[in-house]
Design a protein around this motif. Structure first.
Motif, mmCIF file in Angstrom:
data_model
loop_
_atom_site.group_PDB
_atom_site.id
_atom_site.type_symbol
_atom_site.label_atom_id
_atom_site.label_comp_id
_atom_site.label_asym_id
_atom_site.label_seq_id
_atom_site.Cartn_x
_atom_site.Cartn_y
_atom_site.Cartn_z
ATOM 1 N N ALA A 1 0.818 -1.128 0.017
ATOM 2 C CA ALA A 1 -0.179 0.001 -0.013
ATOM 3 C C ALA A 1 0.730 1.296 0.116
ATOM 4 O O ALA A 1 2.003 1.177 0.511
ATOM 5 C CB ALA A 1 -0.911 0.060 1.146
ATOM 6 N N THR B 1 1.516 4.488 1.590
ATOM 7 C CA THR B 1 0.980 4.949 2.901
ATOM 8 C C THR B 1 1.127 6.598 3.293
ATOM 9 O O THR B 1 2.047 7.143 2.523
ATOM 10 C CB THR B 1 1.740 4.486 3.948
ATOM 11 O OG1 THR B 1 3.169 4.705 3.763
ATOM 12 C CG2 THR B 1 1.412 2.790 4.104
ATOM 13 N N LYS C 1 -3.412 3.832 1.699
ATOM 14 C CA LYS C 1 -3.728 3.410 2.924
ATOM 15 C C LYS C 1 -3.523 4.796 3.550
ATOM 16 O O LYS C 1 -2.296 5.494 3.656
ATOM 17 C CB LYS C 1 -2.796 2.575 3.565
ATOM 18 C CG LYS C 1 -3.156 2.337 5.093
ATOM 19 C CD LYS C 1 -2.240 1.036 5.552
ATOM 20 C CE LYS C 1 -2.807 1.088 7.014
ATOM 21 N NZ LYS C 1 -2.020 0.025 7.812
#
Length: 526
Positions: free
Chosen positions: A41, A43, A69
């Protein structure tokens, strides 16, 4: 000041709700396959004001082939978490000015996604009373109305949140006549003190401030916030209570929401995200539904936003100026506070839990002052601190007065208090809270100008004395002070939520983050 466009704005908000969830109108048939399940992901540590459009951001990223995320923190905390070694691929603060100055390692790329001006929302009746319906006031005139008691407003804590910080510097810059290079000696303390006298509700985040305003609207005339937040709030208010947006005639500070790349190896994904978020489809639908000004050229403004040109006021370009102004805000200019801490010392707190509570108290006493957030979070000059420990009985409250002439002695007292804490007995939460609410009432009677708040730390369920139902009956229709419970250990989550709702407070989660960080976050609400 903008009033026209409200009906269209509210209709547009409702119509666009599906778009927020659908990801800018993409249907299931034409969406690309999702990213591989094992794809790392991307982030992002973002400001809390982005939370309202998180579904649209995640869906747009997914359409671009990136798993996004999001985590959330205040502007100062974003900087200090990154400087402290936490790893995120990018950050998305409300305003890039402070991070650009304070990050130890500068971002590799920066793209402004959308904009929102920090303005004043005022009830129509108050606008007429103050004579602002024909021409918007200056920041100095707003400060004069606040200082004379004619304007009671809500605003976030400048030492915790970008909206409060931006408003503080907007007043300072406007009065100094500066659109850049504001210095500390150009700040008019008298005007800022007058301005802050009108602040009757504070918070550590812009979103929670809007929620709290809904409960306290009768006692307030206005709110300082992002124009986007104010327009979303208006959708929840009766038409007669909606806020007119005032853009002071000498200018504003605008949040630019930059996506700032930190991880070089994620540059390809960063570029995909920037393209997705700046695409006309996203900007004209998802962002517009949240009343955000587009960064993509040629798109119309969301209904309800002013198209008038406005001066952009100075956000300081030196860290020492920011630190000096915020320190003066905390210690001299703002209304003083009384902070009541209700601390569980029952047997279940023995060991690591008690040590965590000791360490958190020491942070507030000033044991750590190497970072800006630690300096702003510690107990401040003119603050009164009431410390109440409880087990199956409520111990005698300890008052520590942080008078300007005895700050070091007061800090030493709290440090000693923390070291002396001992565990014992059962858990009488609501007996301790009733004592705290009685103290809060006494503090407010003694000095009606004070902010008074209660922080509750408990790791278990109530086992003795009155329960939540009896507490609510005995406290009456209105609590003396907001209660901010901290979820810790095996505390009853449902009861803590109900307690916060009943008193107008907010629950904080101390189960995953270090307790010292939670205490620091709560300070934005005191």
């Amino acid at each position: 000041m903008t009033r026209r466009g409200w009906p269209a704005a509210l209709a547009g908000l409702c119509a666009a709700a599906a778009l927020l969830l659908a990801g800018c109108g993409k249907g299931k048939t034409d969406a690309p396959p999702p990213p591989a399940a094992d794809a790392a992901a991307f982030t992002v540590l973002a400001g809390s004001e982005v939370r309202d459009i998180e579904p649209a951001l995640v869906q747009a990223a997914r359409t671009a082939g990136v798993t996004l995320k999001l985590s959330y923190a205040g502007t100062l905390d974003i900087v200090e978490r990154i400087n402290g070694g936490e790893r995120f691929d990018a950050i998305l603060p409300a305003n890039g000015a402070y991070p650009s100055l304070a990050l130890a390692t500068k971002p590799l790329a920066r793209e402004k996604l959308f904009y929102s001006r920090v303005v004043l929302g005022v009830k129509a009746a108050k606008v007429r009373e103050l004579g602002w319906q024909q021409q918007p006031p200056s920041w100095a005139q707003i400060a004069q109305a606040a200082g004379s008691g004619q304007l009671r407003y809500a605003m976030t804590n400048p030492a915790s949140s970008n909206t409060g910080m931006s408003a503080l510097f907007a007043v300072a810059s406007a009065v100094a006549g500066k659109t850049e290079d504001l210095s500390a000696d150009e700040v008019d303390a008298q005007v800022l003190t007058a301005f802050l006298k009108g602040q009757k509700l504070t918070a550590g985040s812009s979103g929670w401030l809007a929620d709290a305003y809904l409960k306290d609207a009768a006692g307030l005339d206005a709110m300082v916030n992002y124009e986007a937040v104010l327009l979303r709030l208006n959708a929840k208010l009766p038409e007669s209570e909606r806020l007119l947006l005032i853009e002071p005639k000498d200018g504003v500070i605008t949040a630019d929401h930059p996506l700032m790349l930190l991880a070089a190896e994620r540059r390809a994904d960063y570029d995909k995200l920037v393209a997705a978020f700046k695409a006309p489809a996203f900007q004209g639908q998802a962002a517009a539904a949240a009343f955000l000004r587009p960064s993509a050229p040629g798109l119309p403004l969301p209904a309800g936003l002013s198209s008038a040109a406005v001066a952009e006021l100075a956000f300081p370009n030196r860290l020492e100026v920011i630190d000096a102004v915020l320190a003066s805000y905390q210690g001299s200019w703002r209304r003083p506070a009384t902070s009541i801490f209700v601390l569980d010392v029952s047997g279940s707190m023995k060991g690591g839990r008690l040590e965590a509570m000791r360490a958190a108290l020491k942070v507030l006493a000033g044991a750590e002052a190497s970072t800006a957030s630690a300096r702003y979070a510690r107990f401040q000059s003119r603050e009164r601190v009431q410390l109440i420990t409880f087990s199956d009985r409520v111990d005698e409250p300890q008052l520590v007065d942080f008078a300007p002439a005895s700050l070091e002695q007061a800090r030493s007292r709290v440090l000693g208090y923390a070291d002396a804490l001992q565990t014992k007995g059962g858990t009488g939460i609501y007996a301790a809270l009733l004592r705290a609410q009685a103290l809060a009432a006494e503090e407010q009677a003694r000095d009606p100008q004070r902010y008074v708040s209660i922080v509750l730390l408990t790791d278990g369920e109530n086992t003795t004395g009155p329960d939540l139902k009896e507490f609510r009956q005995r406290q009456g229709a209105a609590s003396a002070a907001r209660v901010f419970p901290i979820l810790f250990g095996e505390a009853n989550n449902a009861e803590m939520d109900e307690l916060a709702q009943a008193t107008g407070g907010r629950v904080f989660d101390g189960r995953k983050a270090a307790l010292g960080l939670v205490f620091k976050e709560i300070r934005g609400y005191q």
